[in-house]
Scaffold this active site. Structure first.
Site, PDB file in Angstrom:
ATOM      1  N   HIS A  40       0.851  -1.186   0.000  1.00 46.16           N
ATOM      2  CA  HIS A  40       0.000   0.000   0.000  1.00 46.16           C
ATOM      3  C   HIS A  40       0.889   1.239   0.000  1.00 46.16           C
ATOM      4  CE1 HIS A  40      -3.533  -2.436   0.768  1.00 46.16           C
ATOM      5  NE2 HIS A  40      -2.949  -2.968   1.822  1.00 46.16           N
ATOM      6  N   GLU A 145      -4.956 -12.612   7.180  1.00 49.22           N
ATOM      7  CA  GLU A 145      -5.811 -11.440   7.010  1.00 49.22           C
ATOM      8  C   GLU A 145      -7.316 -11.695   6.971  1.00 49.22           C
ATOM      9  OE1 GLU A 145      -3.817  -8.352   4.367  1.00 49.22           O
ATOM     10  OE2 GLU A 145      -3.056 -10.197   3.500  1.00 49.22           O
ATOM     11  N   ASP A 171      -7.918  -5.984   7.647  1.00 48.91           N
ATOM     12  CA  ASP A 171      -8.500  -6.961   6.732  1.00 48.91           C
ATOM     13  C   ASP A 171      -9.352  -7.976   7.484  1.00 48.91           C
ATOM     14  OD1 ASP A 171      -7.591  -6.408   3.937  1.00 48.91           O
ATOM     15  OD2 ASP A 171      -5.646  -6.431   4.915  1.00 48.91           O
TER      16      ASP A 171
END
Length: 248
Positions: A40, A145, A171
């Site tokens: 990210h 996640e 997540d």
């Protein structure tokens, strides 16, 4: 560098900003490690090699979170000298095995072998030293996640070569039906269940937190790898606190 030398737990932030000066700042502040984020944010392998240089210069552990289970990217992250790779989207034991295989040379894995890389001092290091020590000098962190990983956690915990099992609460909150609510009872309960299974097996567990109180809570439950905040968020919080106090 290794994460847990003479430490009961370690703490470090995610790094999204492309300037390696923030890695140096994190080291001066006393963090144990930084997670340099390729999943990210705007960073690339080319930009983050300077983050790794900064980490080594200031004696802080460098972890690169790669964007996926990708043999080439995992190899590149280690080739530029990262101490650990953190691999997201691990859902099964086979996924975990793939991550280990990509990060380790024979006999533990099948990482692409090249000594003309920064990790081997650009070929100035004797090849026997590099290939002989690389596996023990680097580590693998897998990122759990969601519900698929949760349902397969017993098998994932059996995989050899994993140094840390990192549970991503954001997540996980999506999988629990409460996106973004990382302190929701469903999320906390799910993470606790993984911790309670992993710790008795001698597995090191990590998670992400956004407050000292949350960090202490998980440390008390046996979590040893504490990812605390993100560079941009830490900077925002500091700026907002200053502005609010000045305007009060």
């Amino acid at each position: 560098m290794k994460l847990f030398e003479n430490k009961k737990f370690v703490v470090g932030p995610f790094m999204k900003v492309s300037d390696p000066a923030l890695v140096e700042v994190a080291a001066f502040a006393g963090f144990d490690f930084v997670i340099i984020d390729l999943e990210h944010g705007p960073n690339t392998i080319q930009t983050v090699q300077n983050h790794v240089r900064a980490a080594q210069a200031k004696h802080i552990v460098s972890v690169i979170r790669v964007p996926e289970i990708n043999e080439n990217i995992i190899s590149q992250a280690l080739d530029i000298g990262a101490d650990y790779v953190q691999v997201p989207q691990i859902e099964t034991a086979e996924d975990a095995k793939r991550a280990v295989k990509a990060a380790k040379f024979f006999p533990e894995g099948a990482r692409g072998a090249c000594r003309y890389v920064r990790a081997a001092d650009y070929a100035s290091m004797p090849k026997e030293n590099y290939f002989g020590n690389a596996n023990k000098n680097s580590g693998v962190i897998i990122h759990i996640e969601g519900n698929i990983a949760f349902n397969n956690i017993d098998e994932i915990l059996k995989v050899e070569g994993v140094d840390v099992i990192f549970i991503g609460p954001y997540d996980m909150s999506q999988s629990c039906g409460v996106p973004g609510q990382i302190n929701h009872p469903k999320v906390i309960s799910t993470i606790k269940e993984i911790v309670e299974k992993a710790v008795p097996l001698g597995k090191v567990v990590g998670t992400f937190v956004e407050s000292p109180e949350s960090a202490k809570q998980w440390i008390e439950l046996g979590v040893k790898y504490i990812s605390y905040g993100v560079d941009v968020g830490i900077y925002y919080d500091a700026c907002k606190s200053i502005v609010d106090k000045v305007n009060a």
